[in-house]
Design a protein around this motif. Structure first.
Motif, mmCIF file in Angstrom:
data_model
loop_
_atom_site.group_PDB
_atom_site.id
_atom_site.type_symbol
_atom_site.label_atom_id
_atom_site.label_comp_id
_atom_site.label_asym_id
_atom_site.label_seq_id
_atom_site.Cartn_x
_atom_site.Cartn_y
_atom_site.Cartn_z
ATOM 1 N N TYR A 52 -6.756 -1.647 -3.931
ATOM 2 C CA TYR A 52 -6.016 -1.429 -2.694
ATOM 3 C C TYR A 52 -6.604 -2.302 -1.579
ATOM 4 O O TYR A 52 -7.827 -2.441 -1.464
ATOM 5 C CB TYR A 52 -6.095 0.036 -2.268
ATOM 6 C CG TYR A 52 -5.431 0.991 -3.235
ATOM 7 C CD1 TYR A 52 -4.058 1.228 -3.170
ATOM 8 C CD2 TYR A 52 -6.189 1.678 -4.180
ATOM 9 C CE1 TYR A 52 -3.455 2.121 -4.050
ATOM 10 C CE2 TYR A 52 -5.589 2.575 -5.063
ATOM 11 C CZ TYR A 52 -4.225 2.787 -4.982
ATOM 12 O OH TYR A 52 -3.633 3.657 -5.853
ATOM 13 N N LEU B 22 -0.690 -1.120 3.743
ATOM 14 C CA LEU B 22 -1.491 -0.870 2.547
ATOM 15 C C LEU B 22 -0.799 -1.544 1.371
ATOM 16 O O LEU B 22 0.412 -1.368 1.166
ATOM 17 C CB LEU B 22 -1.596 0.642 2.297
ATOM 18 C CG LEU B 22 -2.294 1.070 0.999
ATOM 19 C CD1 LEU B 22 -3.786 0.799 1.082
ATOM 20 C CD2 LEU B 22 -2.026 2.568 0.738
ATOM 21 N N SER B 23 -1.558 -2.328 0.621
ATOM 22 C CA SER B 23 -0.982 -2.972 -0.567
ATOM 23 C C SER B 23 -1.839 -2.672 -1.791
ATOM 24 O O SER B 23 -3.033 -2.373 -1.675
ATOM 25 C CB SER B 23 -0.875 -4.487 -0.362
ATOM 26 O OG SER B 23 -2.154 -5.086 -0.289
ATOM 27 N N ARG B 24 -1.205 -2.759 -2.955
ATOM 28 C CA ARG B 24 -1.918 -2.596 -4.223
ATOM 29 C C ARG B 24 -1.570 -3.774 -5.106
ATOM 30 O O ARG B 24 -0.427 -3.970 -5.508
ATOM 31 C CB ARG B 24 -1.514 -1.292 -4.910
ATOM 32 C CG ARG B 24 -2.266 -1.029 -6.238
ATOM 33 C CD ARG B 24 -1.830 0.282 -6.860
ATOM 34 N NE ARG B 24 -0.406 0.257 -7.203
ATOM 35 C CZ ARG B 24 0.372 1.341 -7.193
ATOM 36 N NH1 ARG B 24 -0.102 2.523 -6.845
ATOM 37 N NH2 ARG B 24 1.643 1.230 -7.521
ATOM 38 N N ASN C 203 -1.139 8.189 1.922
ATOM 39 C CA ASN C 203 -1.117 7.767 0.527
ATOM 40 C C ASN C 203 -2.212 8.426 -0.309
ATOM 41 O O ASN C 203 -2.527 7.959 -1.411
ATOM 42 C CB ASN C 203 -1.234 6.245 0.461
ATOM 43 C CG ASN C 203 0.002 5.549 1.002
ATOM 44 O OD1 ASN C 203 0.970 5.329 0.287
ATOM 45 N ND2 ASN C 203 -0.008 5.214 2.294
ATOM 46 N N LEU D 6 -5.418 8.574 -0.069
ATOM 47 C CA LEU D 6 -6.551 7.707 -0.381
ATOM 48 C C LEU D 6 -7.702 7.971 0.573
ATOM 49 O O LEU D 6 -7.518 8.479 1.680
ATOM 50 C CB LEU D 6 -6.140 6.232 -0.291
ATOM 51 C CG LEU D 6 -5.088 5.739 -1.283
ATOM 52 C CD1 LEU D 6 -4.691 4.308 -0.959
ATOM 53 C CD2 LEU D 6 -5.588 5.847 -2.714
ATOM 54 N N ASP E 162 -11.709 4.113 -1.537
ATOM 55 C CA ASP E 162 -10.730 3.578 -2.488
ATOM 56 C C ASP E 162 -10.314 2.144 -2.143
ATOM 57 O O ASP E 162 -9.647 1.491 -2.951
ATOM 58 C CB ASP E 162 -9.468 4.453 -2.513
ATOM 59 C CG ASP E 162 -9.729 5.846 -3.055
ATOM 60 O OD1 ASP E 162 -10.464 5.949 -4.060
ATOM 61 O OD2 ASP E 162 -9.208 6.821 -2.473
ATOM 62 N N ILE E 163 -10.698 1.671 -0.975
ATOM 63 C CA ILE E 163 -10.261 0.355 -0.509
ATOM 64 C C ILE E 163 -11.167 -0.742 -1.071
ATOM 65 O O ILE E 163 -12.392 -0.649 -1.002
ATOM 66 C CB ILE E 163 -10.258 0.305 1.029
ATOM 67 C CG1 ILE E 163 -9.332 1.403 1.586
ATOM 68 C CG2 ILE E 163 -9.808 -1.065 1.529
ATOM 69 C CD1 ILE E 163 -7.928 1.361 1.058
ATOM 70 N N SER F 251 0.731 -9.201 2.022
ATOM 71 C CA SER F 251 0.345 -8.575 0.756
ATOM 72 C C SER F 251 0.097 -9.568 -0.373
ATOM 73 O O SER F 251 -0.971 -9.556 -1.008
ATOM 74 C CB SER F 251 1.411 -7.558 0.332
ATOM 75 O OG SER F 251 1.524 -6.526 1.276
ATOM 76 N N TRP G 207 -3.689 -10.649 -1.869
ATOM 77 C CA TRP G 207 -4.051 -10.403 -3.265
ATOM 78 C C TRP G 207 -4.442 -11.692 -3.970
ATOM 79 O O TRP G 207 -5.410 -11.729 -4.745
ATOM 80 C CB TRP G 207 -2.901 -9.728 -3.994
ATOM 81 C CG TRP G 207 -3.154 -9.520 -5.459
ATOM 82 C CD1 TRP G 207 -2.489 -10.066 -6.503
ATOM 83 C CD2 TRP G 207 -4.192 -8.715 -6.043
ATOM 84 N NE1 TRP G 207 -3.022 -9.654 -7.697
ATOM 85 C CE2 TRP G 207 -4.071 -8.814 -7.441
ATOM 86 C CE3 TRP G 207 -5.200 -7.905 -5.507
ATOM 87 C CZ2 TRP G 207 -4.918 -8.150 -8.309
ATOM 88 C CZ3 TRP G 207 -6.047 -7.241 -6.384
ATOM 89 C CH2 TRP G 207 -5.903 -7.360 -7.756
#
Length: 227
Positions: free
Chosen positions: A3, A18-20, A51, A53, A57-58, A194, A198
């Motif tokens: 994340y 927030l992106s995954r 979310n 989190l 978790d980041i 995003s 990534w």
């Protein structure tokens, strides 16, 4: 799951997303004036809560590094660096104009043989801008540019599409010019980062937390307060 928290305060919009693994999951933003400092950290906490989190978790924080508002950039970068120091995670810097172009690509079909100019208002007739072709290749580097009716004449064989907070003020200037088009519906957002964030995270293209500074492009000039 990886994340990434994404922060953009380069313009009048205060935006957190927030992106995954390159996909935007959620975003919060507001264009209320002068609220970046008071809202930014609460937006980060809110988006994690929404979310389910925790901060642990980041995996990284991405920040819009400029060009843009001097004060806004300082707030965004300072907050991003503070999060990265506290969580011991990497910081990813994203050129604001590059992020804007990435956002446009996801919204419209680019026309062959055209040029695209993301623009951030720099007051009066000046903007921060750069140019891309329809394949995403950079045609002009990031620059501060004063716009007049002849600004795009050098690209006489190509149509020019302008978008962003700096483009809307040129509606009247180019109304009768068939070469220049204003994409007025574009909305600035940290969610545009995003895929870029990534890609750089995977490539380990991260910033040095000690030396990283916003990309101001121009020196800050303080104005005298009005009586």
């Amino acid at each position: 799951m990886r994340y990434i928290i994404q922060i953009d305060t380069a313009t009048e919009v205060c935006s957190v997303s927030l992106s995954r693994e390159g996909i935007t999951l959620d975003h919060i933003q507001s264009s209320e004036p002068n609220m970046h400092a008071s809202r930014l950290t609460s937006y980060v906490e809110q988006i994690l809560f929404q979310n389910s989190l925790k901060f642990s978790d980041i995996s990284a924080v991405a920040v819009s590094m400029g060009p843009g508002s001097y004060t806004g950039l300082r707030i965004g970068v300072s907050t991003a660096k503070g999060l990265c120091y506290a969580l011991d995670i990497p910081l990813i810097g994203i050129n604001t104009l590059e992020s804007m172009f990435n956002g446009l690509v996801n919204k419209v079909i680019l026309q062959e043989g055209s040029l695209y100019f993301p623009m951030i208002d720099a007051r009066r007739m000046e903007v921060y801008t750069m140019a891309f072709d329809e394949d995403g290749k950079q045609v002009l580097p990031t620059q501060a540019k004063i716009i007049d009716e002849l600004s795009f004449a050098e690209f006489h064989l190509k149509e020019a599409f302008l978008f962003g907070s700096g483009a809307n003020k040129f509606q009247d200037l180019f109304r009768a010019n068939p070469q220049v088009h204003i994409i007025s519906q574009f909305q600035h957002s940290s969610a545009h980062m995003s895929a870029l964030a990534w890609k750089r995270f995977e490539a380990h293209e991260v910033e040095n937390l000690i030396y990283f500074e916003p990309y101001y492009l121009k020196e800050f000039v303080a104005s005298k307060p009005k009586r």
